[in-house]
Structure formats: C-alpha cells, structure tokens
Design an enzyme around this catalytic site. Structure first.
Site: not given
Ligand code: HMG
Ligand code: MG
Length: 307
Positions: A15-16, A207, A209, A240, A249
């Site tokens: 994932r990450d 966690h 990085h 990220c 990481n």
């Molecule tokens: P948004 O654009 O505000 O959402 O995104 P929305 O509700 O307005 O929907 C927009 C579109 O996205 C729509 O589709 C929804 O259906 C679709 P459209 O009508 O335009 O075709 N949608 C989805 N599709 C699939 N799965 C879903 C979903 N939700 C909405 N769940 C949202 C808000 C949260 C969805 C967006 O910002 C997003 O997906 N963000 C994810 C970002 C991400 O994954 N970042 C990396 C992970 S975090 C990380 O790495 C940190 C971590 O490792 C810890 C650390 O290191 O600190 C965990």
């Molecule tokens: Mg991370």
C-alpha cells in the site's frame, strides 16, 4: 522500561510502498508480491487502499488485488478506507480489517483527504459505526506526528489528544506516522511519552518514513519505552504523493535485523523477506533500498545464514 520480547510488524509495502510509484505495476504482479510476503512469517499486511483512483491511480485495481491474493488465515490483510464508499468496497471483498487515516496537521488533512481534521473525524465515526456490525477491525493512522511538510512543527500534545479521540471512536490500534521522516530519537521519545498517557502503549504503533535515515534510531528509542508494533515496508518502498519529498518507509528487512540483534521475536524469515524486496524492486526497475537485503544478496542469497 525494558525492551519487548516480541514485536508485531505491519508490512505496508503493497500500500504505502506502491501508492507513490509512477510505474504502474500490473495487478498479477502485485498479487504475486503480496503472496510472497504471505510466505515470510508476517502476521499483518496492508494490501491496498479503497480510495479514489483519481487520487491514487496506482491502486485503482484494489478490488482485484484484494480478491486475487491467497489469504492465509493467520495473517490480517488490511486496506485503507477514507469514507463510506471505501468501506462498501471493503465489505464487498470481505475485509476483516481496515485503516482510517487522519492527520495532526490541518493543511495535510486538506491536501491528503480533502477535508479538515474535524470533518475527517465525522467521516471516521460513520465508517467505524458501519464497520462494527460486520465485525471489521479498525486501525487508525495519524499523519505528520513529528512534523508537517506545510506547517512545520506539530505539537505532540495535539497528536496525543487525537490518538485518544480515535481510540474513543473505536479504533483498536493507532499508528503514529512520521510521514516525512523528520523525527529524531528524542522527539520520537517525547511523542510516545505524551501519547502513552492517553492511550495504552500496547495499542500504539510507530510508522517512520526514512527520509533522513533516522527511522532505525527512532525505532530503537521507542522500543525501549515499550512500543511493540512497528510499521515498515519491504525494500524501503514508500512515500505519500501528498507529502512532497518524503521517501519510503523504513525497510522491513532492516527493522528485522535490528530486532534479531536485540533478541526480539518477530516470526519473520529475513532471507525470504529480502528476496521479496528484491523481487518488487526489480519490477520497479531499481535496487532495493534495504542495506540488509543487499548484504544478504551479496553473500549468498539462498544460504540460510544466521544473522
Ligand atoms: P473527494 O474528491 O473530496 O471525494 O476525495 P468526493 O466524495 O467529492 O468524490 C469525488 C469522486 O471520488 C467521486 O467520483 C467519488 O465516487 C469518488 P466521481 O463522481 O467524480 O467519478 N470516490 C471514491 N472512489 C473510490 N473509493 C473511494 C471514494 N471516495 C470517493 N473511497 C477522498 C476524498 C478521501 C476520496 C480522496 O481525497 C482520496 O481518495 N484520498 C486518498 C489519498 C491517499 O490515499 N493518500 C495516501 C494514503 S495516506 C498516507 O500515505 C499516510 C500514511 O502512510 C501514514 C503516514 O505515513 O503518515 C497512512
Ligand atoms: Mg506512510
């Protein structure tokens, strides 16, 4: 406090590790990668994310990946879920564990999940409320716990308070994310000291990085405080997309090497893990980031060498 006798590793490479990669890895190869990880003795693997494919194109095949992997009943296969749409997918594929992900920085929260911290908690509450009747365990992440790419310093008291709130919402474990790898051992120690006043230390994971090469030193510092859950990524994959400049990481192989040297049990075969790290690195056209894996490979990759 003394060192733990056993540490749970949460492998976040699929994932990450992959979410930040520009080169698209075909679904079958992701499945092969995760199946190899399942053979290393890991007990927890974060497989993918049910997030918007517009935000994270690499993981657009998340349902096929989750359905395609061979599930070992002794391993928890989890997936990131940001909202109810993501939860519906998790339920559809029969996931038994999900992770919600928030941040200790308002700006990072906006950039990463397009909402404020307060709004994110409303979403988390909905997700947890709907997940519970399905028997789905929920892990909670907090990003930017030791610094934010946009806001700089983050108060550890704020992280401690958010961790407490996530536990109260129903998370069973909180992973503290040093998203951009800026932490150093004293800061990491202070963070754990404060957070452990709000959440039992057995429910806290770290966690790190490894942007500035501090992750192993940080892990050693917090193990001495009683932390016994460590997130890491085979071959040091990761980053990220919403935290510019953040590297991978800490490499799982390097963490296992540290833990073996401290006589801490993990149940993981470091040689098999190194092989898997080299496999995924070759698919990404690069060498593994793990120094331990490179050393193992250089000596005699297939020998069952004792470390
Ligand atoms: P948004 O654009 O505000 O959402 O995104 P929305 O509700 O307005 O929907 C927009 C579109 O996205 C729509 O589709 C929804 O259906 C679709 P459209 O009508 O335009 O075709 N949608 C989805 N599709 C699939 N799965 C879903 C979903 N939700 C909405 N769940 C949202 C808000 C949260 C969805 C967006 O910002 C997003 O997906 N963000 C994810 C970002 C991400 O994954 N970042 C990396 C992970 S975090 C990380 O790495 C940190 C971590 O490792 C810890 C650390 O290191 O600190 C965990
Ligand atoms: Mg991370």
């Amino acid at each position: 406090m003394s060192l733990p006798s056993r540490v749970k590793i949460v492998e976040v490479g699929p994932r990450d590790g992959l979410q930040n990669e520009a080169l698209t890895i075909p679904t079958e190869q992701k499945i092969e990668f995760i199946d190899q990880l399942s053979n290393t003795g890991l007990s927890a693997i974060e497989v993918t994310s049910f997030v918007s494919p517009k935000w994270i194109p690499q993981l657009a095949d998340s349902i096929d990946v989750f359905n395609g992997i061979k599930k070992n009943p002794d391993i928890s296969y989890s997936t990131l879920v940001p909202n109810l749409t993501g939860l519906e997918r998790a339920i559809e594929v029969g996931a038994k564990e999900i992770a919600i992900f928030g941040a200790a920085s308002e700006t990072f929260s906006q950039k990463n999940i397009n909402c404020s911290i307060a709004e994110s908690f409303k979403r988390f509450e909905e997700v947890i409320t709907h997940a519970k009747p399905h028997g789905i365990k929920v892990r909670g992440y907090i990003s930017c716990v030791l610094g934010c790419p946009f806001e700089g310093e983050i108060a550890p008291e704020k992280v401690a308070s958010l961790a407490k709130d996530l536990i109260q919402l129903g998370c069973y474990e909180i992973s503290l994310g040093d998203t951009i790898g800026v932490g150093t051992p004293f800061k990491a120690k202070r963070l754990i000291e404060l957070t452990a006043k709000e959440v039992p230390i057995q429910q806290l994971a770290v966690h790190f990085h490894d942007t500035y090469g501090q992750a192993i030193a940080n892990i050693f510092a917090v193990l001495k405080q009683g932390i016994s859950i460590v997130d890491s990524s085979v071959a040091g994959l990761g980053g990220c997309p919403y935290a510019k400049g953040a590297t991978g990481n800490v490499a799982t192989e390097d963490v296992i090497y540290l833990l073996q040297g401290l006589n801490i049990e993990t149940g993981i075969d470091i040689v098999k893990l190194a092989q898997t790290g080299i496999f995924i690195s070759s698919l990404l056209n690069r060498n593994t980031q793990s120094k331990v894996a490179r050393a193992i490979a250089a000596k005699d990759f297939n020998s069952k060498q004792k470390l």
